[in-house]
Design a protein around this motif. Structure first.
Motif, PDB file in Angstrom:
ATOM      1  N   LYS A   1      -1.424  27.537 -13.174  1.00  0.00           N
ATOM      2  CA  LYS A   1      -1.024  27.056 -11.843  1.00  0.00           C
ATOM      3  C   LYS A   1       0.492  27.103 -11.689  1.00  0.00           C
ATOM      4  N   THR A   2       1.210  26.784 -12.745  1.00  0.00           N
ATOM      5  CA  THR A   2       2.673  26.811 -12.670  1.00  0.00           C
ATOM      6  C   THR A   2       3.154  28.236 -12.453  1.00  0.00           C
ATOM      7  N   ARG A   3       2.532  29.169 -13.176  1.00  0.00           N
ATOM      8  CA  ARG A   3       2.941  30.548 -13.050  1.00  0.00           C
ATOM      9  C   ARG A   3       2.712  31.049 -11.626  1.00  0.00           C
ATOM     10  N   GLU A   4       1.591  30.665 -11.031  1.00  0.00           N
ATOM     11  CA  GLU A   4       1.326  31.086  -9.660  1.00  0.00           C
ATOM     12  C   GLU A   4       2.242  30.357  -8.677  1.00  0.00           C
ATOM     13  N   SER A   5       2.605  29.123  -8.994  1.00  0.00           N
ATOM     14  CA  SER A   5       3.545  28.396  -8.129  1.00  0.00           C
ATOM     15  C   SER A   5       4.911  29.083  -8.113  1.00  0.00           C
ATOM     16  N   ILE A   6       5.303  29.639  -9.247  1.00  0.00           N
ATOM     17  CA  ILE A   6       6.576  30.377  -9.321  1.00  0.00           C
ATOM     18  C   ILE A   6       6.574  31.499  -8.277  1.00  0.00           C
ATOM     19  N   ILE A   7       5.468  32.236  -8.240  1.00  0.00           N
ATOM     20  CA  ILE A   7       5.337  33.358  -7.296  1.00  0.00           C
ATOM     21  C   ILE A   7       5.521  32.875  -5.857  1.00  0.00           C
ATOM     22  N   LEU A   8       4.892  31.741  -5.548  1.00  0.00           N
ATOM     23  CA  LEU A   8       4.980  31.192  -4.189  1.00  0.00           C
ATOM     24  C   LEU A   8       6.410  30.758  -3.867  1.00  0.00           C
ATOM     25  N   CYS A   9       7.058  30.087  -4.818  1.00  0.00           N
ATOM     26  CA  CYS A   9       8.443  29.632  -4.598  1.00  0.00           C
ATOM     27  C   CYS A   9       9.368  30.839  -4.383  1.00  0.00           C
TER      28      CYS A   9
END
Lengths: 348, 348
Positions: free
Chosen positions: B152-160
């Protein structure tokens, strides 16, 4: 004179006969239990065979051997090339046979399939020990993967123990993953080092220092003596940086000279002290059980992976996903889910 | 006065409205691309949801965000509790926003599902940064497994990144596997340390020192200054024990005081130097591709395992095998083979 000449010839022809003959698993087990070195070697060859018909037979032998109680000690020995591993193992081996112990020397060398045995391949390296009736030396199995080499070595340990060997020395090269494999099949892990000029800690592979139950600084002789003592201090300090071991054992740093045969008995005494402590506090037995369990779980995972990778379209879909990932078209997690969904659909 | 009072109420009611409303993935992507923090937060909540109907939508958002080019820098920051991570991140964050950079702070904290967020859970810890319009702070996702948190953190990075954040700071606690996870999703890995009294190297977790691109000795202020300089020497020496990094970067040891705001700009300059060097020699791009590929392959393996473990009888047969292994009745390798054969028979 005639007698003396006859004897080796007879032995050789007997060995040749045994090699040719197809022996039943019962006969193999019987020979191993009697401590017959030729039969033991033949059984290990069977283990290492990749032929399907040998597989069931080899497993029957391993299972019989597993059930025979023994009180062996398994010692892993590692160190970079040039550290004097062969001489050290030979001198330690001779020390042990002089104490009336039977010693088996095995090797885990992932490079052996390429170099045809860079360690232990040449028995002349340990000529004295090879001739010793109480010793058994076996080079590294030549298989393609380190996992394969490790599996065969682990099963060979079982066979050697059933053949009455009290101490199993497992040699490996200090160049990578093979240490982790060996560490996971032994009761004691010994790291051989040299006192170098200058930086004593150069070239330490990640994680290997932490695995060691002891470090022996070899070639502590002549002009090297002083440097070896300095290295002892340096390594002792370095070992203190790591968290304490689960079993309460504090790793030791010792010096020795395999060539001058100094410090070897002391190392053996120290190993015995550690083993005895581990036996008393239950770590020894618990660790062996844990090792077996881990080998099982790892092998299951490995088999599962292979099973899937062999499925129809697996590689095609995987490559497709890898391409999409490289092009930032799909998240790695969604790609993994897609791959599994498409492959399992094929399974049904 | 009335105006001032009205504004926050309006904002709050707008946020509440957005929270309640089901937004389409197109609208989410649109909001993210515009840099709308509320929409970004909502999309991350969607990512973290365990509901099946949210999954496809979240993935559609991630895929759109992946395709938007950006030139962000991802920095992992770790250190044991008490090292002053929050203050350090807050001061570094403020330094960056003052340089007109948009900064996102994410966290990987496997303990957060139990403690309900031991790091970043309380935004008041970074009050100044939380109020900064150029900063976005998000606590660790509360999921049961570290793997889940990391995904989830890795995908949040993409969104940010798609929302225009130039620097992504990923905080983690220095207590285990979470470092490895964070290391595998960032471009630069910073280890925060303290100059302790006495042994400066105590408590180093296996492998973490090797992963660091730099060590920053925090709280180098007042009476600590001299000790911090000593610690710098000790850590520099320790770093030399490890083999050189693939990218040719030589890890740096620096000192700083987050409280006195000294040394922080220097650390940022050093990070930029490393990133710029990595961009020039191609390591930056190559490493990101490698990271994505590894996440994919690891996730595939994880999914395969789960798939099998969910099969009928898997657990029953596995337990049976484990029992036989513990009783020395079967070799771990043969047990693994037997397990797979019996389970795949069920599949057909």
């Amino acid at each position: 004179m005639a007698n003396k000449k006859d004897k080796p010839t007879n032995t050789i022809s007997r060995i040749k006969q045994i090699r040719k003959k197809q022996i039943s698993s019962e006969a193999l087990v019987d020979g191993i239990f009697k401590g017959d070195k030729t039969i033991l070697a033949k059984a290990i060859t069977l283990l290492e065979s990749t032929k399907a018909e040998h597989f069931e037979k080899a497993n029957a032998v391993v299972e019989k051997c597993l059930s025979k109680p023994n009180s062996s000690i398994r010692i892993g020995i590692t160190g970079v090339p040039g550290v004097g591993k062969s001489t050290f193992i030979e001198v330690l081996g001779k020390t042990l046979t002089a104490l009336d112990k039977k010693v088996a020397v095995l090797a885990v060398d992932p490079s052996s399939s390429l170099s045809k045995g860079s360690i232990l391949g040449d028995k002349t390296r340990m000529e004295m020990l090879a001739k010793d009736p109480k010793a058994f030396i076996r080079p590294s199995p030549s298989r393609e993967s380190l996992g394969g080499v490790a599996q065969k070595t682990r099963e060979s340990i079982i066979l050697c123990e059933a053949a009455g060997y009290d101490v199993i020395l497992v040699e490996t090269v200090g160049v990578g993953q093979s240490e982790i494999m060996v560490h996971s099949m032994v009761d004691f892990f010994l790291l051989l080092k040299l006192s170098g000029a200058g930086d004593e800690l150069q070239g330490i592979k990640r994680g290997i220092m932490e695995m060691a139950d002891a470090i022996a600084i070899n070639k502590a002789d002549g002009k090297n003596l002083e440097r070896a003592e300095l290295a002892k201090v340096e390594f002792s300090r370095a070992l203190h940086l790591y968290p304490p071991k689960e079993n309460g054992w504090v790793p030791k740093v010792m010096s020795c000279s395999a060539i001058e045969n100094t410090g070897i008995v002391e190392i053996w005494d120290m190993i015995q002290e550690c083993i005895s402590q581990n036996r008393d506090n239950g770590y020894f037995e618990g660790n062996r059980k844990k090792q077996s369990k881990n080998w099982f779980l790892q092998t299951v995972d490995e088999h599962l992976k292979q099973y899937f990778h062999k499925q129809k379209f697996f590689k095609t879909i995987q490559d497709e996903m890898l391409k999409a990932i490289a092009e930032n078209k799909i998240s790695p997690f969604y790609a993994a889910k897609t791959l599994l969904e498409r492959v399992t659909k094929e399974l049904k």
